[in-house]
Structures are given as C-alpha cells and as structure tokens.
Design an enzyme around this catalytic site. Structure first.
Site, PDB file in Angstrom:
ATOM      1  N   LYS A 167       6.420  -1.844   2.169  1.00  0.00           N
ATOM      2  CA  LYS A 167       5.193  -1.227   2.697  1.00  0.00           C
ATOM      3  C   LYS A 167       4.046  -2.209   2.488  1.00  0.00           C
ATOM      4  CE  LYS A 167       3.189   3.386   3.185  1.00  0.00           C
ATOM      5  NZ  LYS A 167       3.239   3.448   4.642  1.00  0.00           N
ATOM      6  N   GLU A 214      12.271   2.441  14.197  1.00  0.00           N
ATOM      7  CA  GLU A 214      11.369   3.518  13.776  1.00  0.00           C
ATOM      8  C   GLU A 214      10.179   3.510  14.722  1.00  0.00           C
ATOM      9  OE1 GLU A 214       9.737   2.779   9.848  1.00  0.00           O
ATOM     10  OE2 GLU A 214       9.706   0.622  10.189  1.00  0.00           O
ATOM     11  N   ARG A 267       8.011   4.186  -4.762  1.00  0.00           N
ATOM     12  CA  ARG A 267       8.067   3.223  -3.643  1.00  0.00           C
ATOM     13  C   ARG A 267       7.016   2.134  -3.810  1.00  0.00           C
ATOM     14  NH1 ARG A 267       7.492   5.399   2.402  1.00  0.00           N
ATOM     15  NH2 ARG A 267       5.376   5.731   1.677  1.00  0.00           N
ATOM     16  N   LEU A 278      10.963   1.158   7.359  1.00  0.00           N
ATOM     17  CA  LEU A 278      10.404   1.636   6.097  1.00  0.00           C
ATOM     18  C   LEU A 278      11.109   2.945   5.730  1.00  0.00           C
ATOM     19  CD1 LEU A 278       8.138   1.276   3.926  1.00  0.00           C
ATOM     20  CD2 LEU A 278       6.967   3.103   5.174  1.00  0.00           C
ATOM     21  N   HIS A 283      -0.996 -20.969   0.257  1.00  0.00           N
ATOM     22  CA  HIS A 283       0.022 -19.951   0.539  1.00  0.00           C
ATOM     23  C   HIS A 283       0.807 -19.549  -0.704  1.00  0.00           C
ATOM     24  CE1 HIS A 283      -0.986 -21.105   4.591  1.00  0.00           C
ATOM     25  NE2 HIS A 283      -0.163 -20.205   5.107  1.00  0.00           N
ATOM     26  N   TYR A 302       0.824  -1.212   0.000  1.00  0.00           N
ATOM     27  CA  TYR A 302       0.000   0.000   0.000  1.00  0.00           C
ATOM     28  C   TYR A 302       0.851   1.251   0.000  1.00  0.00           C
ATOM     29  CZ  TYR A 302       0.801   1.025   5.008  1.00  0.00           C
ATOM     30  OH  TYR A 302       1.361   1.352   6.210  1.00  0.00           O
ATOM     31  N   ARG A 358      -7.612 -20.697  -1.545  1.00  0.00           N
ATOM     32  CA  ARG A 358      -6.636 -20.456  -0.481  1.00  0.00           C
ATOM     33  C   ARG A 358      -5.477 -21.444  -0.544  1.00  0.00           C
ATOM     34  NH1 ARG A 358      -4.938 -21.841   4.477  1.00  0.00           N
ATOM     35  NH2 ARG A 358      -4.196 -20.132   5.815  1.00  0.00           N
TER      36      ARG A 358
HETATM   37  N1  PDD Z   1       2.882   5.233   7.520  1.00  0.00           N
HETATM   38  N2  PDD Z   1       7.551   3.923   8.994  1.00  0.00           N
HETATM   39  C1  PDD Z   1       6.386   3.237   9.014  1.00  0.00           C
HETATM   40  C2  PDD Z   1       6.361   1.900   9.687  1.00  0.00           C
HETATM   41  C3  PDD Z   1       5.238   3.771   8.409  1.00  0.00           C
HETATM   42  O1  PDD Z   1       4.079   3.070   8.417  1.00  0.00           O
HETATM   43  C4  PDD Z   1       5.309   5.061   7.809  1.00  0.00           C
HETATM   44  C5  PDD Z   1       4.123   5.692   7.137  1.00  0.00           C
HETATM   45  C6  PDD Z   1       6.539   5.738   7.825  1.00  0.00           C
HETATM   46  C7  PDD Z   1       6.707   7.096   7.183  1.00  0.00           C
HETATM   47  O2  PDD Z   1       6.652   7.001   5.793  1.00  0.00           O
HETATM   48  P1  PDD Z   1       6.173   8.233   4.879  1.00  0.00           P
HETATM   49  O3  PDD Z   1       7.032   9.399   5.217  1.00  0.00           O
HETATM   50  O4  PDD Z   1       6.373   7.773   3.496  1.00  0.00           O
HETATM   51  O5  PDD Z   1       4.702   8.486   5.218  1.00  0.00           O
HETATM   52  C8  PDD Z   1       7.637   5.127   8.415  1.00  0.00           C
HETATM   53  C9  PDD Z   1       1.695   5.653   6.789  1.00  0.00           C
HETATM   54  C10 PDD Z   1       1.448   7.122   6.833  1.00  0.00           C
HETATM   55  C11 PDD Z   1       0.515   4.817   7.246  1.00  0.00           C
HETATM   56  O6  PDD Z   1       0.702   3.608   7.344  1.00  0.00           O
HETATM   57  O7  PDD Z   1      -0.578   5.343   7.447  1.00  0.00           O
END
Ligand code: PDD
Length: 287
Positions: free
Chosen positions: A148, A180, A53, A204, A103, A34, A101
């Site tokens: 992501k 993070e 990305r 991420l 995997h 996503y 279903r």
């Molecule tokens: N989240 N790290 C994680 C684990 C994240 O889920 C996000 C963003 C970031 C920051 O990434 P960016 O600057 O590209 O938004 C770092 C989004 C906003 C979400 O899941 O809603």
C-alpha cells in the site's frame, strides 16, 4: 466548528498549518506507505487488520515501524475523539523522511508520520439503489501492487479515465485477467458463485477481502478464489467492489453495457446487509 487537527511527526496541529519539507522523500520519490481506516460513530472498524497491513507495507519497503500497536491505536483514538462523531476515515502516511535527494535509502533519517481524520464519504443513495458505473483499462501499475504505497500515479491515471466519463471506478485487466480496480477489490458473481482473483503481488489485499469470506459464509453465498478472465467479468451476473470507503458497492454498468439485469443483484444485497451488521457492534443487553 473547531478547525480539524492532524498529527504530524509528534505534534497535533491544525490541518491547514501542517507543513513538511520539500525534501521529504514522500514528496520527492513517493517513498512511503499509507492506510485508510474506516470508523463508525468514533469506533474504528478492523483496526487491528489495518495496522497489521501497515506493518507489512513498512517491512516490504524496508522501513522500520515508528510506533508500536498500542501507540498507533492511541493515535487513531485521539484523532477520532478530536473530530465530530459522524462516521470518519483515518488516513495514515509514513514516509522515509527528509534527506538530501538520492534514490538510495538515507541513513539515520526519522520517518515522517502524518495522520488525519476526514468525513466518511458515504456512497450516495442513488448509487446504493442503481449501482455504480465502471470502465475497464489495462493494468499499467508496477508489479508490487500488494504494497500500500503512496506512489499512486498508476492508480490516479486509471481513476481519471473513469472520472472523465462520469463513472465511479476503473477496473483493471492484466493480460486478459482481472486484477482489481484503481482503489478497490473486484468480485464477480457467475452461476450464483462469488468469484475473486487470488491475492498476489498484482493486487492489494484489501481488508475487506478476508471479511468477505466471513460475510459470504454468513449469508450462504459460495465463494471461490480463482483467476477471473476478462470475458467472465464482461458476462458476470453481478460485479461488486469493496474498499474501506465503498464498503460493498454494486457495479451495474461496465463500459456502457448493463451488468446482468442492470440493477444491484441479490448477492450484492445480501453482502451489503451483512457488512452493515458487521460494522455495527451488537448492543450489550443492559443488566
Ligand atoms: N483504497 N485495492 C486498491 C488498489 C486500493 O487502493 C484499495 C483501498 C483496495 C481495498 O482495500 P481496503 O478494503 O483495505 O480498503 C484495493 C483506499 C480506500 C484508498 O486508497 O483510498
């Protein structure tokens, strides 16, 4: 107000009428990726970076890209045009599609593409003035946090821990090192220097990570990417979070202890102001 319309695999339908199969691999396995793209006054911010990305995430999980760059841009533009002109976020999700279903990857399955626009959740003035609170937890997510992925249970459980104590974010520590936060990147300020852990498979790479390089240079703050130890986080002068929705946000309370002076610091103030400038395109002089 018009009912909000979303995009679902080729059609624009009212959000509350959109349906996917219970056999969608996104539902069954969390098998998808996503993006969350901020947009100000109908102008997407860092769109190319977000779409790049998305392409990387799709490649990382062995999925083809169902659209080319111009089709993605057109979709984002259409969703923004269809919604009200206030600041929005575009959510895009691509799953491996509907299949029996099993995997292992199914053959010849069409990916499910879902996208919609939701109002930008601006941080309330209170948080801008006083800063946010955060708690820490061991990072228990999988070892491919750079993707992501929509498999977000680790992040959901981490975030719930801060929600339960009325805090805004959970900062994650793996083996004594800062990774993070549950849904944002983390920065600390020590001795006037902005520090952030190098990007690897445990984090991420937020779109704001590269942007902070530019903003820090613009406001004259020295930035260093190097591992940040838990003890450094705990005695930081400032802690900042960045994400599409938080933009740049100061953390002033960590595990119930004040961070630095206990109020948003000068590095936060400079970077937040620079972010506001960066997201607002300069007016073209009229001829
Ligand atoms: N989240 N790290 C994680 C684990 C994240 O889920 C996000 C963003 C970031 C920051 O990434 P960016 O600057 O590209 O938004 C770092 C989004 C906003 C979400 O899941 O809603």
């Amino acid at each position: 107000m018009r009912p909000s319309r979303c995009y679902l695999s080729g059609a624009f339908v009212p959000l509350d009428e959109a349906r996917v199969s219970v056999l969608d691999r996104g539902f069954i396995f969390g098998d998808g990726v996503y993006e969350v793209i901020p947009a100000y006054a109908r102008r997407p911010f860092c769109l190319d970076e977000h779409l790049a990305r998305l392409g990387r995430s799709l490649r990382a999980v062995g999925m083809g890209d169902p659209m080319d760059r111009s089709q993605w841009s057109a979709l984002v533009g259409r969703l923004l045009a269809d919604n009200d002109p206030n600041d929005q976020c575009i959510y895009i999700q691509v799953t491996r599609g509907v299949a029996k279903r099993d995997h292992a990857f199914p053959e010849n399955t069409m990916p499910t593409v879902f996208a919609y626009s939701f109002p930008f959740p601006h941080a309330p003035l209170r948080l801008r003035q006083s800063g946010a609170s955060a708690v820490t937890l061991p990072d228990m997510r999988w070892l491919s946090a750079h993707v992501k992925s929509i498999s977000l249970l680790g992040s959901v459980l981490a975030r719930q821990a801060s929600a339960e104590v009325g805090a805004q974010e959970t900062i994650l520590i793996r083996d004594g090192w800062l990774t993070e936060a549950s849904s944002s990147n983390v920065w600390i300020v020590r001795h006037g220097q902005l520090l952030s852990p190098p990007m690897d498979n445990l984090k991420l790479e937020g779109i704001r990570v590269a942007l902070m390089d530019e903003l820090a240079a613009a406001v004259g703050v020295a930035l260093r990417r190097r591992p940040v130890a838990e003890w450094e986080l705990r005695c930081a002068d400032e802690i900042l979070l960045t994400s599409a929705t938080k933009e740049v946000l100061a953390v002033t309370l960590l595990d119930d202890r004040p961070v630095g002076a206990g109020s948003p610091g000068p590095v936060y103030a400079a970077l937040y102001a620079a972010y506001q400038l960066a997201k607002t395109p300069a007016e073209q002089p009229s001829s």
